[in-house]
Design a protein around this motif. Sequence first.
Motif, mmCIF file in Angstrom:
data_model
loop_
_atom_site.group_PDB
_atom_site.id
_atom_site.type_symbol
_atom_site.label_atom_id
_atom_site.label_comp_id
_atom_site.label_asym_id
_atom_site.label_seq_id
_atom_site.Cartn_x
_atom_site.Cartn_y
_atom_site.Cartn_z
ATOM 1 N N UNK A 1 16.078 51.944 -8.941
ATOM 2 C CA UNK A 1 14.782 51.590 -9.525
ATOM 3 C C UNK A 1 14.874 51.421 -11.034
ATOM 4 N N UNK A 2 15.767 52.173 -11.672
ATOM 5 C CA UNK A 2 15.973 51.986 -13.112
ATOM 6 C C UNK A 2 16.516 50.583 -13.388
ATOM 7 N N UNK B 1 7.736 44.195 -6.950
ATOM 8 C CA UNK B 1 8.931 44.691 -7.616
ATOM 9 C C UNK B 1 9.750 45.610 -6.712
ATOM 10 N N UNK B 2 9.145 46.113 -5.644
ATOM 11 C CA UNK B 2 9.853 47.002 -4.731
ATOM 12 C C UNK B 2 10.301 46.290 -3.458
ATOM 13 N N UNK B 3 10.264 44.951 -3.437
ATOM 14 C CA UNK B 3 10.723 44.217 -2.257
ATOM 15 C C UNK B 3 12.195 44.514 -1.986
ATOM 16 N N UNK C 1 19.781 43.803 -4.626
ATOM 17 C CA UNK C 1 20.456 43.225 -5.791
ATOM 18 C C UNK C 1 20.740 44.303 -6.829
ATOM 19 N N UNK C 2 19.779 45.181 -7.043
ATOM 20 C CA UNK C 2 19.972 46.272 -8.006
ATOM 21 C C UNK C 2 21.115 47.176 -7.572
ATOM 22 N N UNK C 3 21.209 47.446 -6.275
ATOM 23 C CA UNK C 3 22.299 48.283 -5.752
ATOM 24 C C UNK C 3 23.649 47.632 -6.044
#
Length: 571
Positions: A471-472, A495-497, A503-505
Motif C-alpha cells: 500500500x505504501x 486505488x485498492x483494485x 503491480x505494487x507487489x
Amino acid sequence: MQWNAPDIPDPARVHAQLIKSGSTGGAPTAAEARFYYNQLIALYSRSPSTIPDALRLFHRLPVSPNAASWTSAISALSSDPSSAASLFLSMLRRPCLPTQSTISALLKILSFSSLYLPLGLQLHSLSLKLSLSSLPFSGSALIGFYSKHRLPSDALKAFDEIPNPDEVCFAAVIVGLAQNHRPAQSLSLFHEMHAGGISSTIYSVSSAIRAAAESAALDQTRLIHAHTIVTGLNPNPIVGTALLDAYGKAGLVPDARQAFDELSCAGKANLVTWNALLSAYAQQGDATSAKQLFDEMFERNLAPDEYTFLAILTAYSNSGLVDETENWLNEMRTFYGVEPGIEHYSCLLGAMARAGRLDEAERFVLEMPFEPDAAVWRTLLSSCMVHSNADIGRRAAGRLLELDPQDDSAYVMLAKIYSFVGRKGEMAKMWTTMRDHGVRKEGGRSWIEVAGGVHVFVAGDRQHERSSEIYAKVRELEMETGKLGYVEKGGEGVWEHSERLAVAMWLISNGGGTTVDGQPALRVIKNLRICRDCHEFFKYVSRIIGRDIVVRDVNRYHRFEKGACSCKDCW
C-alpha cells in the motif's frame, strides 16, 4: 494341426478362418476359440459400420463369454451409454465378475453426458466392493470420469484412494485438475510425481504446462519446458502445442514462434499447432503476422478449419479493422468452404464496436443468422461502456438479463455507463435493482508471478504478509502519476483494485526474473475486464517505471508502453 489367426487384422478374414477351422481337423480349443472370438469382437468394434456384427457375434458365441468378452462387447457400445449399461447389468447376472478393464470401459462411456452421472456413482460403489477402485487402471478411469463431469474434488479423492499410483494415474489427475481450472493443484501433483521418481508422460507434461499458463506462472512454464527437453518428450505435437499456447498466453509471441519452429522443423506441426500460433498473434491484435502465417499454411496445402478462421477474425477484430474482418467472414464460406458460426460473427461485431460504430453493430446483432447469445450481447454492452453509449447499452443489458437474470456483468457495466455519462440517479437505481434481485458482483482477482511464486490479490486485499509495503508503493505511485497529470475519476476505492496491488507487489520485489525485450517483465493476469481508471493509470505507470506492463484481462492483452496501450483504448 495348430490353428493360427492371420496376421492381417481384417475381422471378416479372421472370422472366416475361424469358421472354416471348425469344419476341418484344426479346430481350436475352447480357450483358444474364446480368445479369438474376443479379438474378433474387438476388431469389429473398431468401425461404426461393423459394430452390429460385433454385437451379433457376442450374442452367438459358441463358447461361454468371459470378462474379456463382456468388456469387448460393452466397448463396442461406446456411442450408446444406455445399451452399454444394460449389457453390463446382464453381465452382473451371470457368474462372471467385471474386471478393471470392464469398469474402465463403462466409465469412459458414461463420461460424455451428465445424465449418466448417477450410474457412474453406482459403478464406483461396485468397484469399491470388488476392491477395484484402488487399482491403477480402474482408478485412473474413475479420475477421468469425475474430471469430465466437472467434479475435480471427487477426482482428487479417487486419486488419493490409489495406494501406488503410476504415471497413468498421475497423468489422469493432472489433466483433470488442469481442465477444471485447478492449476495450483495440478502443478503441485506434477511436482509430487516428479519428486517421487515417476516418469512424465506427454499428457501429464502438457497439462502441467497449461496449468502454469492459466496461473500466469511463466517461470514454471520455462522449468517444465526444460524438463521436456531433458526427458526427450519434446518435440512432440501435444507437448509442443501446449508450450506454444502457454508462451502465447503470456504475451511472449517470439517464444511461441520458436516452439512452433521446433515442431515444424521436426515435421510434427499439425493444424492444431498452426492454429495455436495464429491465436497467439490474434491475442496481440497482430493481423499482419496472422495473415502471413495463414498464407504460409495455404502454400503448404493445409486446409484451414473453423478455428483457423476464428483466430484470423480475432486478429483483425482486435486491430479494429472492420472492413477486413467482414471480408474474411465472407471469404471463409465462399472461397474456403468453411461455414461461419456465431463466434465468427461475434468477431465482426467486436470490430464494429471497437470502431465506435455502435448503431451499425446493434443492427448487425439483430440481423445475423444466429440467435444472439449472452456473449454477443455482452460484447456490445462492453463496447457501449468504452464509448459511453447509455441508450444502446441499456437495450443490450436488457437482452442479456432476459437470457440470464443473474448475470452480474449486465448490472455492473450498465451502472458504470450511467456513471460515465453523469446519470447518477439511474446508476444508483441499477445497483439497487441488482441488490434486490440477489445478484452479487463477481470479485475481481489479479495474479502476478514474483521469483517463481504466484501472488493472488483481490480488491482491498490486506491479507498479504507485505501488505503495508504494497500500500505504501500504491500511495507512491498515486503521487507520481498525479505529477504527470493523471486524475482519478472512479473514487477512492479504485486505488485498492487488485491489479494495482499486484503491480505494487512486483515493484517492491524488483520484478523477479522474467524478461520482455531484455527488461524485467511486469505481467498481470486479471479474471475480469480491466476498468477504465486502471487502464489509464497503467499508461502513466509505464512512463514512470520505464518498462512495459502486460495485462491479460478477460477480454484481451494490454501492453502498456511509454504511456500508450496496444489495445488503442478499446477493449
